[in-house]
Design an enzyme around this catalytic site. Structure first.
Site, PDB file in Angstrom:
ATOM      1  N   GLY A  96      21.301  41.784  29.605  1.00 16.77           N
ATOM      2  CA  GLY A  96      22.336  41.615  30.630  1.00 16.77           C
ATOM      3  C   GLY A  96      22.960  42.954  31.025  1.00 16.77           C
ATOM      4  CE  LYS A 118      21.766  37.523  43.013  1.00 15.88           C
ATOM      5  NZ  LYS A 118      21.511  38.671  42.118  1.00 15.88           N
TER       6      LYS A 118
END
Length: 508
Positions: free
Chosen positions: A222, A396
């Site tokens: 992350g 996205k």
């Protein structure tokens, strides 16, 4: 754990149970430590130090994971942030710009989060290398924007890419093409952490390699990993040594995240004289953004709360557009000196995100991650700035790609801006069906990108293709049922139309 041991632990007093859990926890930590030591012995000498840093970082994260249980926020303590802790962008902009904007710009570094692959859009390799506009990739547009800044203001704003082990090699190959651009480009790598078996909580990897059967045993943890990785790479110190003071961090797939001189000026010349160490750009929620992380006041500090941290009973309240009006764009401005200080004090506190995955072979694993914005509570004098929606333009999906490729936007020096010909500033809602998921399929289904200047809403489902110079206006819904195919003919104008069934225009 056997049934007998489970019954035994239940039968113990509450105190005894917690002691029992502590013993289990310590044994588990010891087992993980041994496994990690085994993995480290397989590292080649030139990778040993780097691998050791990664595995040490993972051990710290794993230790915290075992300590924390359940959602990490006490809902009763969550408050709306005070008025002055989230400033409207208009107020920041109204201050204007100083004459010495070049010297202010020279203290800035642009950091792009470049760890992601294009797999969700059916592409191999780094997402940043997907073509988004006139053959330009995300990376091309980023370099063009910064080069334009450097030429316009005669400055030296560098670009730093945080790569992951998934994207590093392919990205470095491409970087050669920018050698003649007026932008210094640096890279550093995110950590590489081992995925752990959901049942045993032990690492899946048996050695440090990440090819062959070990491909899925590792993951980048992350973007919260930026602080430690940036610091460990030595690049943070190098840039501080060159007189740089702030980084502007954003996702490379957010095409709205350009350098904003007004925000930068606000940081460099704070109106109250108190330096601000962390700015988070937030923007107003729409119905499409209900899951986005929001800024709250928690124990006297600004705190980012993500949907995963919210107790189940309060999820609907969290999604409410009226109570939590804004969400995090992940455009962040952070003081380099503060990152160095906090990193050296081991004082950056980010909640752990537990991300469950199923590997190709069916094995259930979890990966422990952190998010860059969650660190806001560790910095002094943090601030939210409520920016226009135009600064949040993420790509996205191919539905997003259709928007940015269309005439809704014009491209200038790497920056996309909403076309002046569009009469209202909102972006249309576009939902393309599963036949369009992969970029390759999507491009094959459009002979040219339709005119969308007057579009409000487009839904396309099934086997649908678009001819050249199609124009879409108002609300357009096109649904080809299973086994049917719809070809929208060249030059068609669809305004407030529903098209369904089977439509094929044949030339004859």
């Amino acid at each position: 754990m056997t049934r007998y041991v489970q019954d035994l632990s239940k039968a113990m007093s509450q105190d005894g149970a917690s002691q029992f859990q502590e013993v289990i926890r310590q044994e588990l930590e010891l087992s993980v430590k041994k496994e990690l030591e085994k993995i480290l012995t397989t590292a080649p000498s030139h990778e040993f130090e780097h691998t050791k840093k990664d595995l040490d970082g993972f051990r710290k994260l794993f230790h915290r994971f075992l300590q924390e249980k359940g959602p990490s926020v006490d809902w009763g303590k969550i408050q709306r942030p005070p008025e002055d802790s989230i400033q409207p962008y208009e107020k920041i902009k109204a201050r204007g710009l100083p004459d010495n904007i070049s010297s202010v710009l020279n203290k800035l570094v642009v950091v792009k989060l470049n760890g992601g692959l294009g797999t969700s859009m059916g592409c191999k390799g780094p997402k940043s290398l997907i073509g988004v506009r006139n053959e330009n990739t995300f990376l091309d547009l980023t370099v063009q924007q910064i080069e334009h800044l450097n030429k316009t203001y005669n400055t030296d704003v560098p670009l730093v890419l945080m790569n992951s082990f998934n994207t590093d090699e392919d990205t470095k190959k491409i970087l050669q093409k920018y050698n003649h651009c007026r932008v210094k480009i640096y890279t550093f790598n995110q950590s590489r952490y081992p995925r752990i078996n959901k049942e045993s909580l032990l690492p899946v990897a048996k050695d440090v390699s990440y090819s062959g059967e070990n491909t899925e045993a590792w993951y980048p943890p992350g973007h919260g990993d930026i602080y430690a990785s940036f610091y460990n790479s030595g690049l943070l110190d190098t840039l501080i040594g060159e007189g740089k003071e702030y980084i502007f961090v954003s996702n490379i797939d957010n095409l709205g995240a350009t350098v904003d001189l007004y925000i930068l000026n606000h940081l460099m010349n704070p109106p109250n004289g108190k330096p601000c160490e962390f700015v988070m750009e937030v923007t107003n929620k729409t119905r499409a953004d209900v899951k986005g992380g929001t800024l709250t006041q928690y124990e006297g500090k600004l705190r980012l709360v993500e949907i995963a941290q919210v107790p189940k009973a309060h999820v609907d309240e969290f999604k409410s557009v009226s109570k939590f009006k804004i969400f995090n764009t992940n455009n962040l401005w952070i003081s380099l000196a503060a990152v160095k200080r906090l990193q050296e004090q081991n004082a950056i506190d980010m909640e752990i995100i537990v991300n469950p995955k199923t590997l190709d072979g069916g094995l259930n694993v979890i990966q422990l991650e952190t998010a860059v914005g969650a660190a806001i509570k560790s910095f002094e004098n943090s601030l939210g700035i409520n920016v226009p929606r135009s600064r949040f333009l993420p790509v996205k999906t191919t539905s997003d790609l259709l928007l940015v490729m269309s005439n809704l936007y014009s491209l200038n020096a790497g920056s996309l801006t909403m076309s002046e010909k569009r009469e209202f500033p909102t972006v249309p809602l576009v939902k393309l069906g599963s036949s369009f998921t992969k970029v390759q399929d999507y491009l094959r289904r459009f002979e040219s990108i339709p005119d969308m200047l007057e579009l409000d809403h487009l839904t396309v489902s099934g086997d649908v293709t678009f001819g050249k110079n199609v124009s879409l206006k108002g609300t357009v819904i096109i649904i080809a049922n299973h086994g049917d195919r719809i070809d929208i003919p060249p030059g068609a104008v669809l305004e407030n139309k529903i098209v369904s069934g089977n439509l094929r225009i044949l030339d004859h």
